[in-house]
Design an enzyme around this catalytic site. Structure first.
Site, PDB file in Angstrom:
ATOM      1  N   LYS A 166       0.829  -1.212   0.000  1.00 44.43           N
ATOM      2  CA  LYS A 166       0.000   0.000   0.000  1.00 44.43           C
ATOM      3  C   LYS A 166       0.867   1.268   0.000  1.00 44.43           C
ATOM      4  O   LYS A 166       2.064   1.220   0.303  1.00 44.43           O
ATOM      5  CB  LYS A 166      -0.947  -0.032   1.203  1.00 44.43           C
ATOM      6  CG  LYS A 166      -2.009  -1.148   1.119  1.00 44.43           C
ATOM      7  CD  LYS A 166      -3.004  -1.033   2.270  1.00 44.43           C
ATOM      8  CE  LYS A 166      -4.073  -2.109   2.176  1.00 44.43           C
ATOM      9  NZ  LYS A 166      -5.098  -1.975   3.255  1.00 44.43           N
ATOM     10  N   TYR A 208     -12.486  -1.510  -4.017  1.00 40.85           N
ATOM     11  CA  TYR A 208     -13.035  -1.744  -2.672  1.00 40.85           C
ATOM     12  C   TYR A 208     -14.556  -1.606  -2.644  1.00 40.85           C
ATOM     13  O   TYR A 208     -15.125  -1.269  -1.609  1.00 40.85           O
ATOM     14  CB  TYR A 208     -12.400  -0.787  -1.668  1.00 40.85           C
ATOM     15  CG  TYR A 208     -11.054  -1.221  -1.108  1.00 40.85           C
ATOM     16  CD1 TYR A 208     -10.922  -2.430  -0.413  1.00 40.85           C
ATOM     17  CD2 TYR A 208      -9.924  -0.422  -1.235  1.00 40.85           C
ATOM     18  CE1 TYR A 208      -9.701  -2.819   0.125  1.00 40.85           C
ATOM     19  CE2 TYR A 208      -8.695  -0.805  -0.700  1.00 40.85           C
ATOM     20  CZ  TYR A 208      -8.586  -2.011  -0.007  1.00 40.85           C
ATOM     21  OH  TYR A 208      -7.385  -2.397   0.532  1.00 40.85           O
ATOM     22  N   ARG A 233      -2.434 -14.085   3.758  1.00 42.41           N
ATOM     23  CA  ARG A 233      -3.138 -13.395   4.849  1.00 42.41           C
ATOM     24  C   ARG A 233      -2.465 -13.674   6.187  1.00 42.41           C
ATOM     25  O   ARG A 233      -2.402 -12.800   7.056  1.00 42.41           O
ATOM     26  CB  ARG A 233      -4.624 -13.750   4.847  1.00 42.41           C
ATOM     27  CG  ARG A 233      -5.293 -13.084   3.635  1.00 42.41           C
ATOM     28  CD  ARG A 233      -6.782 -13.073   3.654  1.00 42.41           C
ATOM     29  NE  ARG A 233      -7.409 -12.412   4.753  1.00 42.41           N
ATOM     30  CZ  ARG A 233      -7.868 -11.160   4.733  1.00 42.41           C
ATOM     31  NH1 ARG A 233      -7.710 -10.390   3.660  1.00 42.41           N
ATOM     32  NH2 ARG A 233      -8.502 -10.673   5.772  1.00 42.41           N
ATOM     33  N   THR A 284      -5.784  -7.135  10.460  1.00 41.21           N
ATOM     34  CA  THR A 284      -6.021  -5.839   9.800  1.00 41.21           C
ATOM     35  C   THR A 284      -5.418  -4.693  10.610  1.00 41.21           C
ATOM     36  O   THR A 284      -4.793  -3.787  10.046  1.00 41.21           O
ATOM     37  CB  THR A 284      -7.544  -5.612   9.644  1.00 41.21           C
ATOM     38  OG1 THR A 284      -8.116  -6.749   8.997  1.00 41.21           O
ATOM     39  CG2 THR A 284      -7.829  -4.361   8.836  1.00 41.21           C
ATOM     40  N   ASN A 316      -2.100   0.151   6.884  1.00 42.93           N
ATOM     41  CA  ASN A 316      -1.629  -1.147   7.373  1.00 42.93           C
ATOM     42  C   ASN A 316      -0.739  -1.886   6.365  1.00 42.93           C
ATOM     43  O   ASN A 316      -0.632  -3.107   6.405  1.00 42.93           O
ATOM     44  CB  ASN A 316      -2.813  -2.002   7.840  1.00 42.93           C
ATOM     45  CG  ASN A 316      -3.815  -2.268   6.734  1.00 42.93           C
ATOM     46  OD1 ASN A 316      -3.622  -1.850   5.599  1.00 42.93           O
ATOM     47  ND2 ASN A 316      -4.872  -2.977   7.058  1.00 42.93           N
ATOM     48  N   HIS A 318      -2.275  -5.358   1.415  1.00 46.17           N
ATOM     49  CA  HIS A 318      -3.613  -5.897   1.139  1.00 46.17           C
ATOM     50  C   HIS A 318      -3.471  -7.330   0.659  1.00 46.17           C
ATOM     51  O   HIS A 318      -2.496  -7.664  -0.023  1.00 46.17           O
ATOM     52  CB  HIS A 318      -4.317  -5.091   0.030  1.00 46.17           C
ATOM     53  CG  HIS A 318      -5.480  -5.829  -0.566  1.00 46.17           C
ATOM     54  ND1 HIS A 318      -6.722  -5.822   0.004  1.00 46.17           N
ATOM     55  CD2 HIS A 318      -5.551  -6.663  -1.644  1.00 46.17           C
ATOM     56  CE1 HIS A 318      -7.528  -6.615  -0.715  1.00 46.17           C
ATOM     57  NE2 HIS A 318      -6.843  -7.128  -1.715  1.00 46.17           N
ATOM     58  N   GLU A 369      -9.946  -9.500  -8.047  1.00 43.16           N
ATOM     59  CA  GLU A 369      -8.870  -8.516  -7.822  1.00 43.16           C
ATOM     60  C   GLU A 369      -7.709  -8.717  -8.796  1.00 43.16           C
ATOM     61  O   GLU A 369      -7.138  -7.742  -9.294  1.00 43.16           O
ATOM     62  CB  GLU A 369      -8.410  -8.610  -6.362  1.00 43.16           C
ATOM     63  CG  GLU A 369      -9.519  -8.151  -5.407  1.00 43.16           C
ATOM     64  CD  GLU A 369      -9.211  -8.369  -3.932  1.00 43.16           C
ATOM     65  OE1 GLU A 369      -8.135  -8.915  -3.608  1.00 43.16           O
ATOM     66  OE2 GLU A 369     -10.056  -7.985  -3.102  1.00 43.16           O
TER      67      GLU A 369
HETATM   68  P1  ATP Z   1      -7.400  -5.836   2.972  1.00 47.08           P
HETATM   69  O1  ATP Z   1      -8.729  -6.056   2.297  1.00 47.08           O
HETATM   70  O2  ATP Z   1      -6.801  -4.464   2.662  1.00 47.08           O
HETATM   71  O3  ATP Z   1      -6.427  -6.938   2.760  1.00 47.08           O
HETATM   72  P2  ATP Z   1      -8.522  -6.790   5.433  1.00 47.08           P
HETATM   73  O4  ATP Z   1      -9.174  -7.832   4.600  1.00 47.08           O
HETATM   74  O5  ATP Z   1      -7.663  -7.242   6.574  1.00 47.08           O
HETATM   75  O6  ATP Z   1      -7.644  -5.808   4.550  1.00 47.08           O
HETATM   76  P3  ATP Z   1     -10.983  -5.280   5.370  1.00 47.08           P
HETATM   77  O7  ATP Z   1     -12.045  -5.434   6.408  1.00 47.08           O
HETATM   78  O8  ATP Z   1     -11.190  -5.914   4.031  1.00 47.08           O
HETATM   79  O9  ATP Z   1      -9.602  -5.784   6.012  1.00 47.08           O
HETATM   80  O10 ATP Z   1     -10.721  -3.725   5.194  1.00 47.08           O
HETATM   81  C1  ATP Z   1     -10.088  -3.224   4.024  1.00 47.08           C
HETATM   82  C2  ATP Z   1      -9.137  -2.123   4.421  1.00 47.08           C
HETATM   83  O11 ATP Z   1      -9.880  -1.041   4.945  1.00 47.08           O
HETATM   84  C3  ATP Z   1      -8.162  -2.483   5.554  1.00 47.08           C
HETATM   85  O12 ATP Z   1      -6.994  -3.140   5.117  1.00 47.08           O
HETATM   86  C4  ATP Z   1      -7.826  -1.122   6.087  1.00 47.08           C
HETATM   87  O13 ATP Z   1      -6.850  -0.443   5.262  1.00 47.08           O
HETATM   88  C5  ATP Z   1      -9.161  -0.393   5.971  1.00 47.08           C
HETATM   89  N1  ATP Z   1      -9.936  -0.492   7.207  1.00 47.08           N
HETATM   90  C6  ATP Z   1     -10.518  -1.593   7.727  1.00 47.08           C
HETATM   91  N2  ATP Z   1     -11.171  -1.320   8.869  1.00 47.08           N
HETATM   92  C7  ATP Z   1     -10.991   0.015   9.080  1.00 47.08           C
HETATM   93  C8  ATP Z   1     -11.412   0.924  10.079  1.00 47.08           C
HETATM   94  N3  ATP Z   1     -12.156   0.527  11.107  1.00 47.08           N
HETATM   95  N4  ATP Z   1     -11.011   2.216   9.969  1.00 47.08           N
HETATM   96  C9  ATP Z   1     -10.274   2.641   8.931  1.00 47.08           C
HETATM   97  N5  ATP Z   1      -9.837   1.827   7.928  1.00 47.08           N
HETATM   98  C10 ATP Z   1     -10.194   0.535   8.004  1.00 47.08           C
HETATM   99 MG    MG Z   2     -10.270  -7.339   2.840  1.00 53.34          MG
END
Ligand code: ATP
Ligand code: MG
Length: 138
Positions: A9, A49, A85, A91, A112, A115, A126
């Site tokens: 990212k 997203y 993962r 996350t 974070n 992704h 994706e």
């Molecule tokens: P990713 O899809 O990026 O691999 P993930 O699957 O662990 O991450 P998701 O729930 O899909 O988590 O959320 C997508 C992205 O949105 C997260 O990686 C993070 O960058 C952001 N995100 C998730 N939760 C929050 C939150 N509560 N506040 C702000 N940003 C968030």
């Molecule tokens: Mg995700």
């Protein structure tokens, strides 16, 4: 063999951690099948997203993802989706296990560092979004 889709990212690219993350990817046994640096637009981030469009953090997340260049990757390994993962960690970097990428390189639940696709159907979507025409199996 399985393919998954990964992003280094914008936060991790900006902090010059791209090389360290790529090294971890190779050390953990993934084959890099495709890789590109991209500065995506906010509308591309919104399409990517789309599943999150009702979430309160959607505007902030898509602004972050389009805030600078990122590195998009197709990674191959046995059980690649789950394996990637696990390597990324939770996350929220504060909750991620020691030794995971988000623990080491992530700053906050939004910034974070990485992704990863969460299932075969999202991996196919994706991978196709960023690497149209990529062979999903061989
Ligand atoms: P990713 O899809 O990026 O691999 P993930 O699957 O662990 O991450 P998701 O729930 O899909 O988590 O959320 C997508 C992205 O949105 C997260 O990686 C993070 O960058 C952001 N995100 C998730 N939760 C929050 C939150 N509560 N506040 C702000 N940003 C968030
Ligand atoms: Mg995700």
């Amino acid at each position: 063999m399985e393919l998954t889709f990964a992003i280094i990212k914008p936060d991790a690219v900006k902090s010059r951690d791209t090389g360290r993350i790529l090294q971890r990817i190779e050390d953990e046994g993934f084959q890099i099948r495709a890789m590109r640096m991209r500065h995506i637009s906010q509308s591309e981030a919104e399409g990517f997203y789309a599943v999150h469009h009702e979430r309160p953090f959607f505007a902030s997340l898509t602004a972050f993802m389009s805030s600078g260049p990122c590195v998009v990757l197709a990674l191959e390994a046995p059980d690649a989706i789950r394996k990637w993962r696990t390597l990324m960690g939770a996350t929220d970097p504060a909750k991620a296990d020691a030794g995971t990428l988000r623990k080491e390189f992530g700053a906050s639940i939004e910034n974070n560092a990485t992704h990863g696709s969460d299932a075969p159907d999202t991996a196919a979507f994706e991978l196709g979004y960023f690497f149209p025409g990529i062979e999903l199996a061989r």
